[in-house]
Design a protein around this motif. Structure first.
Motif, PDB file in Angstrom:
ATOM      1  N   LEU A  68      -3.593   4.003  -7.345  1.00 15.43           N
ATOM      2  CA  LEU A  68      -2.672   2.855  -7.431  1.00 15.43           C
ATOM      3  C   LEU A  68      -2.669   2.263  -8.834  1.00 15.43           C
ATOM      4  N   ALA A  69      -3.817   2.184  -9.482  1.00 11.97           N
ATOM      5  CA  ALA A  69      -3.856   1.644 -10.838  1.00 11.97           C
ATOM      6  C   ALA A  69      -2.989   2.489 -11.767  1.00 11.97           C
ATOM      7  N   GLU A  70      -3.116   3.788 -11.664  1.00 13.94           N
ATOM      8  CA  GLU A  70      -2.325   4.691 -12.511  1.00 13.94           C
ATOM      9  C   GLU A  70      -0.838   4.546 -12.212  1.00 13.94           C
ATOM     10  N   ARG A  71      -0.473   4.474 -10.921  1.00 14.46           N
ATOM     11  CA  ARG A  71       0.941   4.341 -10.563  1.00 14.46           C
ATOM     12  C   ARG A  71       1.499   2.998 -11.022  1.00 14.46           C
ATOM     13  N   THR A  72       0.678   1.947 -11.002  1.00 10.33           N
ATOM     14  CA  THR A  72       1.148   0.639 -11.439  1.00 10.33           C
ATOM     15  C   THR A  72       1.405   0.625 -12.940  1.00 10.33           C
ATOM     16  N   VAL A  73       0.498   1.208 -13.712  1.00 10.67           N
ATOM     17  CA  VAL A  73       0.698   1.278 -15.159  1.00 10.67           C
ATOM     18  C   VAL A  73       1.966   2.064 -15.485  1.00 10.67           C
ATOM     19  N   LYS A  74       2.203   3.138 -14.739  1.00  8.74           N
ATOM     20  CA  LYS A  74       3.423   3.926 -14.956  1.00  8.74           C
ATOM     21  C   LYS A  74       4.661   3.103 -14.591  1.00  8.74           C
TER      22      LYS A  74
ATOM     23  N   ARG B 124      -1.801  -7.692  -4.641  1.00  4.14           N
ATOM     24  CA  ARG B 124      -2.071  -7.995  -3.239  1.00  4.14           C
ATOM     25  C   ARG B 124      -2.761  -6.797  -2.588  1.00  4.14           C
ATOM     26  N   SER B 125      -3.318  -6.992  -1.405  1.00  5.40           N
ATOM     27  CA  SER B 125      -3.940  -5.873  -0.699  1.00  5.40           C
ATOM     28  C   SER B 125      -2.905  -4.832  -0.305  1.00  5.40           C
ATOM     29  N   SER B 126      -1.646  -5.277  -0.141  1.00  2.00           N
ATOM     30  CA  SER B 126      -0.586  -4.361   0.261  1.00  2.00           C
ATOM     31  C   SER B 126       0.041  -3.628  -0.909  1.00  2.00           C
ATOM     32  N   GLY B 127      -0.313  -4.005  -2.123  1.00  2.00           N
ATOM     33  CA  GLY B 127       0.271  -3.349  -3.281  1.00  2.00           C
ATOM     34  C   GLY B 127       0.431  -4.306  -4.437  1.00  2.00           C
ATOM     35  N   VAL B 128       1.282  -3.926  -5.376  1.00  2.00           N
ATOM     36  CA  VAL B 128       1.463  -4.681  -6.613  1.00  2.00           C
ATOM     37  C   VAL B 128       2.943  -4.949  -6.834  1.00  2.00           C
ATOM     38  N   GLY B 129       3.269  -6.197  -7.158  1.00  2.00           N
ATOM     39  CA  GLY B 129       4.616  -6.543  -7.599  1.00  2.00           C
ATOM     40  C   GLY B 129       4.561  -6.865  -9.078  1.00  2.00           C
ATOM     41  N   LEU B 130       5.617  -6.515  -9.818  1.00  2.00           N
ATOM     42  CA  LEU B 130       5.618  -6.814 -11.245  1.00  2.00           C
ATOM     43  C   LEU B 130       7.028  -7.148 -11.721  1.00  2.00           C
TER      44      LEU B 130
ATOM     45  N   ARG C  93      13.330 -15.037 -18.841  1.00  2.00           N
ATOM     46  CA  ARG C  93      14.385 -14.442 -18.020  1.00  2.00           C
ATOM     47  C   ARG C  93      13.964 -13.065 -17.539  1.00  2.00           C
ATOM     48  N   THR C  94      14.120 -12.815 -16.236  1.00  2.00           N
ATOM     49  CA  THR C  94      13.728 -11.533 -15.649  1.00  2.00           C
ATOM     50  C   THR C  94      14.652 -10.423 -16.132  1.00  2.00           C
ATOM     51  N   LEU C  95      14.063  -9.341 -16.609  1.00  2.00           N
ATOM     52  CA  LEU C  95      14.827  -8.194 -17.099  1.00  2.00           C
ATOM     53  C   LEU C  95      14.660  -6.966 -16.213  1.00  2.00           C
ATOM     54  N   ALA C  96      13.518  -6.832 -15.546  1.00  2.00           N
ATOM     55  CA  ALA C  96      13.286  -5.681 -14.671  1.00  2.00           C
ATOM     56  C   ALA C  96      12.160  -6.025 -13.702  1.00  2.00           C
ATOM     57  N   THR C  97      12.215  -5.431 -12.523  1.00  2.00           N
ATOM     58  CA  THR C  97      11.177  -5.645 -11.512  1.00  2.00           C
ATOM     59  C   THR C  97      10.777  -4.312 -10.893  1.00  2.00           C
ATOM     60  N   ALA C  98       9.607  -4.291 -10.273  1.00  2.00           N
ATOM     61  CA  ALA C  98       9.155  -3.088  -9.569  1.00  2.00           C
ATOM     62  C   ALA C  98       8.139  -3.494  -8.514  1.00  2.00           C
ATOM     63  N   ARG C  99       8.003  -2.645  -7.520  1.00  2.00           N
ATOM     64  CA  ARG C  99       7.022  -2.844  -6.459  1.00  2.00           C
ATOM     65  C   ARG C  99       6.284  -1.532  -6.249  1.00  2.00           C
ATOM     66  N   VAL C 100       4.954  -1.589  -6.231  1.00  2.00           N
ATOM     67  CA  VAL C 100       4.138  -0.383  -6.036  1.00  2.00           C
ATOM     68  C   VAL C 100       3.315  -0.592  -4.768  1.00  2.00           C
ATOM     69  N   PRO C 101       3.705   0.018  -3.664  1.00  2.00           N
ATOM     70  CA  PRO C 101       2.959  -0.191  -2.413  1.00  2.00           C
ATOM     71  C   PRO C 101       1.615   0.520  -2.425  1.00  2.00           C
ATOM     72  N   ALA C 102       0.666  -0.069  -1.722  1.00  2.00           N
ATOM     73  CA  ALA C 102      -0.657   0.547  -1.591  1.00  2.00           C
ATOM     74  C   ALA C 102      -0.731   1.295  -0.274  1.00  2.00           C
ATOM     75  N   ALA C 103      -1.452   2.400  -0.293  1.00  2.00           N
ATOM     76  CA  ALA C 103      -1.689   3.180   0.916  1.00  2.00           C
ATOM     77  C   ALA C 103      -3.172   3.113   1.246  1.00  2.00           C
ATOM     78  N   PRO C 104      -3.537   3.355   2.499  1.00  2.00           N
ATOM     79  CA  PRO C 104      -4.964   3.372   2.842  1.00  2.00           C
ATOM     80  C   PRO C 104      -5.736   4.358   1.957  1.00  2.00           C
ATOM     81  N   GLN C 105      -6.901   3.935   1.497  1.00  2.00           N
ATOM     82  CA  GLN C 105      -7.741   4.767   0.632  1.00  2.00           C
ATOM     83  C   GLN C 105      -6.999   5.212  -0.621  1.00  2.00           C
ATOM     84  N   ASP C 106      -6.148   4.315  -1.135  1.00  2.00           N
ATOM     85  CA  ASP C 106      -5.348   4.652  -2.318  1.00  2.00           C
ATOM     86  C   ASP C 106      -6.268   4.885  -3.512  1.00  2.00           C
ATOM     87  N   GLN C 107      -6.149   6.060  -4.132  1.00  2.00           N
ATOM     88  CA  GLN C 107      -7.012   6.412  -5.243  1.00  2.00           C
ATOM     89  C   GLN C 107      -6.312   6.309  -6.600  1.00  2.00           C
TER      90      GLN C 107
END
Length: 391
Positions: free
Chosen positions: A122-128, A92-98, A106-120
């Protein structure tokens, strides 16, 4: 009773194995007697397929049935859900849910990675975050990752058609995910995945034909006909925001949906309608949010506002119905869920006056995580096709 088809010995074994695996996925642990009754297969055939599936690591003994005598006939066999792990990602424009899930979904784990303005990064943080969620789930490897993203996804290439309006990190994230060795990555439009979720686990589980009308910040649709998601030649099926409709100040263009259905039923348009009806509209950031407005209006019985909103939604729904005749329209997205059964009933009544075809209108049941739920379904289907064989 489901019966296996006659085929060559090797093909018959593959068909019977897939039949048994699908039953274990759908119904949970079963005894050999259960499988014989459900498939119509003989005792030796079921014994052979269970031995074969156990050797392949796809089935394991999960205990014994309390309703039968102890011994081989009482053993419960279950899908080895840890045979492979999956992930679903919602961009989403606001970030990534996974979410990380097992082979049974069956769900085993979840995470949310919020996006910040001019986020440089976010892709790296999402992969992590995905790697950390996989580790939390005990998954050394992810077999399949399904990603829901805004925009057109070319059905032929599976690539996102980025018109330049999407942030750069969207494509950076996809590239990073596809660089993971041994992991298949599926890309799908996010509204299509929400439609998949409504079909498999939501409001349209009993329907082979239906359309999901997505009402959120923007508008969109997912179309399922004959039990299959329909994408169109360029992946544009359901881009209803571009639909020319009465009641707007102009017409949409090839580069923008202003003047189309989006201008009637997008979040900003709904908030403007609420203000005209004297309803309070909370200000949260640069974009107006229609979800709380519609929820409060439905709770307060703001009939005039809800009737006019239903009229607008019915215009878009009618265009789908007179072309495709799906028989059922599901209202999804934040606004569709916020309006609840009251808004759905109003849309159905108005739609009956616009379309010659009887169409039921339902509220989406897949919830706020519909895109992620659909992503897990899509990833699971792909992984099971690879491991189980078949279509």
């Amino acid at each position: 009773m489901t019966t296996a088809r006659t085929a060559t010995p090797s093909t018959a074994r593959a068909i019977n194995d897939r039949l048994a695996l699908d039953l274990l996925l759908e119904r949970g642990p079963l005894t050999a007697s259960d499988l014989r009754a459900l498939t119509g297969l003989s005792r030796p055939t079921v014994a052979d397929l269970l031995e074969r599936l156990q050797r392949g690591g796809l089935v394991a003994v999960a205990g014994e049935s309390g309703e039968q005598r102890r011994g081989p006939n009482a053993r419960l066999y279950a899908l080895a859900a840890d045979r492979a792990h999956l992930a679903g990602i919602d961009i989403r424009s606001s970030g990534v849910g996974l979410v990380v899930a097992d082979l049974a979904g069956r769900t085993l784990a979840t995470a949310r990675v919020p996006a910040a303005p001019q986020d440089q990064d976010l892709a790296e943080r999402t992969v992590k975050a995905l790697a950390e969620a996989a580790a939390e789930a005990g998954a050394a490897h992810l077999h399949t990752v399904a990603v829901g993203a805004p925009g057109l996804v070319d059905p032929a290439t599976g690539e996102l058609a980025n018109s330049g309006k999407l942030p750069r990190w969207h494509t950076e994230l996809l590239a990073a995910l596809r660089s993971r060795p041994g992991t298949d990555v599926i890309l799908e439009n996010e509204v299509n995945l929400a439609g998949v979720a409504e079909h498999r686990v939501g409001a349209a589980r009993d329907r082979e034909d239906f359309a999901l009308l997505w009402l959120g910040h923007g508008t969109g649709a997912a179309v399922v006909l004959g039990g299959r998601l329909r994408r169109g030649a360029s992946g544009g099926t359901g881009e209803i925001g571009f639909l020319p409709v009465p009641g707007t100040v102009g017409l949409p263009s090839a580069t923008g949906c202003e003047g189309g259905f989006h201008s009637l039923a997008g979040s900003a348009a709904i908030c403007a309608l609420a203000r005209r009806h004297g309803l309070p509209v909370p200000e949260r950031g640069p974009q107006p949010h229609a979800e709380p407005v519609v929820r409060d209006a439905a709770g307060a019985g703001a009939d005039a506002f809800l009737d006019e909103l239903a009229e607008r939604i019915a215009i878009g729904a009618a265009a789908i119905c007179v072309v495709l005749d799906p028989g059922c329209v599901v209202l999804g997205g934040e606004v569709g869920r916020a309006g609840g059964p009251d808004l759905a009933a109003r849309v159905e009544r108005r739609l009956a006056g616009l379309s010659p075809f009887r169409t039921e209108v339902r509220v989406g049941a897949a919830g706020g995580g519909a895109v992620l739920a659909g992503a897990v379904v899509a990833a699971g289907d792909a992984a099971r096709r690879d491991l189980f064989g078949g279509d």
